[in-house]
Design a protein around this motif. Sequence first.
Motif: not given
Length: 694
Positions: A471-476, A614-616, A622-624, A676-682
């Motif tokens: 995991a990369g650095v991110a809150d949680g 969506n959060e995943g 983000e590369g997390v 808001e859907p992640s751009p990855m969906f499109d």
Amino acid sequence: MSELVALRIENNIAVITINNPPVNALSHGVRVGLSDKIQAAIADDAVQAIVLNASGRTFPAGADVSEFGRPRETPILSQICDLLETSPKPTIAAVHGNALGGGFELALACHYRVVLRSAKVGLPEVKLGVLPGGGGTQRVPRIVGAEAALELMLSGKLISAKHAHDLGLIDKIADEDVDQAAMSMATDVIAAGAKTVPTRDRIEGFQDAVGFANAVAKQRENKKNDPQPSVAKIIDCVEAAQILPFEAGIAMERAAFDECETGPEATAMRHAFFAERRAAKVPELKGAKLRKIDTIGVVGAGTMGAGIAISCLDAGFPVVLVERDQDGLERGVERIVANYDKSVAKKRIDAATGEERLSRLTGTTDMQDLSKVDLIIEAVFEDEDVKRNVFAQLDAVMKPGGILATNTSYLDIDALAATISRPQDVVGYHFFSPAHIMKLLEIVVGEKTDPNVVATGFKLAKKLRKVPVRAGVADGFIGNRVLAAYRLAADFMLEDGASPAQIDAAMRAYGFPIGPYQVLDMAGLDISWARRKRLAATRAPEDRYVTIGDKICEQGWFGQKTGRGYYIHDQDGGPVENPDVLAIIQEERKLLGITPRSFSAKEIQDRCLFAMANEGARLVSEGVALRPSDVDVVLLYGYGFPRYRGGPMMAADQVGLLTVKNALLSWKAEEPRFWEPSPMFDELIKNGRKFSDL
């Protein structure tokens, strides 16, 4: 030996050897080789017996899982088993390592089985959403009856050679050279002129017909609500072993296997199988020079620190446990001793093993005692100032090249690493409680973390029997950030009309062991409250914020540890909804002018699931997280996501990414940034791809 399957003749005995490293999986090539070599041995007049063995570290440990979900090329496994079982010449399996699934079914089809004492056998297909497909559901009950057969198949557990011998599943245990023991048995069988007894003709397991039927009925009742189709199919097939001719039972087993194999549950469970293995492949492993880890220090002897210490002791490491005062240290050591006492009492380990592990534990209140250890895992209270203070002390005493791992659930390890002189040696190890039981380990890579430190962490995780995820650095990091989205989706519904119990019930129905508000009560509401307060200064004013949890905490209700939270825990008969919390929720709705509306179980499930997916997707963008399947592994091993669903990203794939995206858009007006859907969906939708393709 370059052939997948080799044949040699030794003293009128045909020795057929499987050589398909690393685990001798029964791929199409192996099956072709087995078919050819078995038929050649049967046709050779000089051959009087056949020994089946395997090179390398194990007898076949199952089928080639990569072949699942698509048409199987012939010969299929059951055809190989038929060749072995109907051979006019005695067939003897020589088993070492693990004979699992199809590997064990091969052995069961032989007339005799010789197994190395250290070996294990089992039929774990249920863990992949299928059932034994090489005759296991028909042969095992003929030997051991329904009760033991169903226990073996429905649990998917491995059993020892001794246990298998006691059941009658194997004929002889070899203490040393299993191949030589099998050759000796073949020689004895030839000399005695013994007739072959196919497993299909054995009837020991049918002697108690009523007991057989009762065992089937009992498991059918026990498993009537099990969501995996393969479970009911296993029970049906075992029942068929008693009431149908062998060939009809085999045909029923084959049809049941084919039906389960292509179903959504089996597809999801195969995804989980491969996702776990994929998660262990990280860029830092390439060309890595691993740092030596012979001794480990643990700072903090609380529940988490004690659990981490136990995990390290179990893996064979000497451990130095540090606490700030003697009373705290003694409590921590008592926790560890109590754990081993309990393990001995429950016969998980023997007393000598418990004593040996405890002998490697050193307790101290002096940080200087950590000056020689190779790795220090800091597990103090989740507070940045507290951890900064500990980091400063450790920086002063740690040896050059020593690794400093912080066990944190949310904090910025880059900020912590920047406070000391060796940021390259700092890495995050996010253990999950209880640390000696939970398998997940998030390895958090900081901006300046040395790649060799990361690679060493993955190697250590294997020794600790953990499933590591980068995991990369991110809150949680990965898990707690997805969890936060899950809870926020639930909180929105709570404010809009659903109750805690209704939401929890819907998520249990989806397959979670407990719902989100039950989890909060169990973990302690004050933990998430502290995080919300920490993030308050950076919260966007336009974001919807649900204050219900804060107001519950302001009453001093922190869940199980205080007897009250979303539920009341101090009453007989288990937790019940807290009416005072329902009053708080109702009051909040009035203050905000919200007219409560109803939510179906499916809408609750969809909103929670789609928020997680969506959060995943955002975390991957983000590369997390390196890949969507890593998100699935974290949720499966750390948060109780049902394995037969495969994780939130796989579940979204199965629903359909366009369906998920459209649902997110339909909710966007309620909370624009969150939904808001992640751009990855499109990106995926326009290319006809899924998360699982990445």
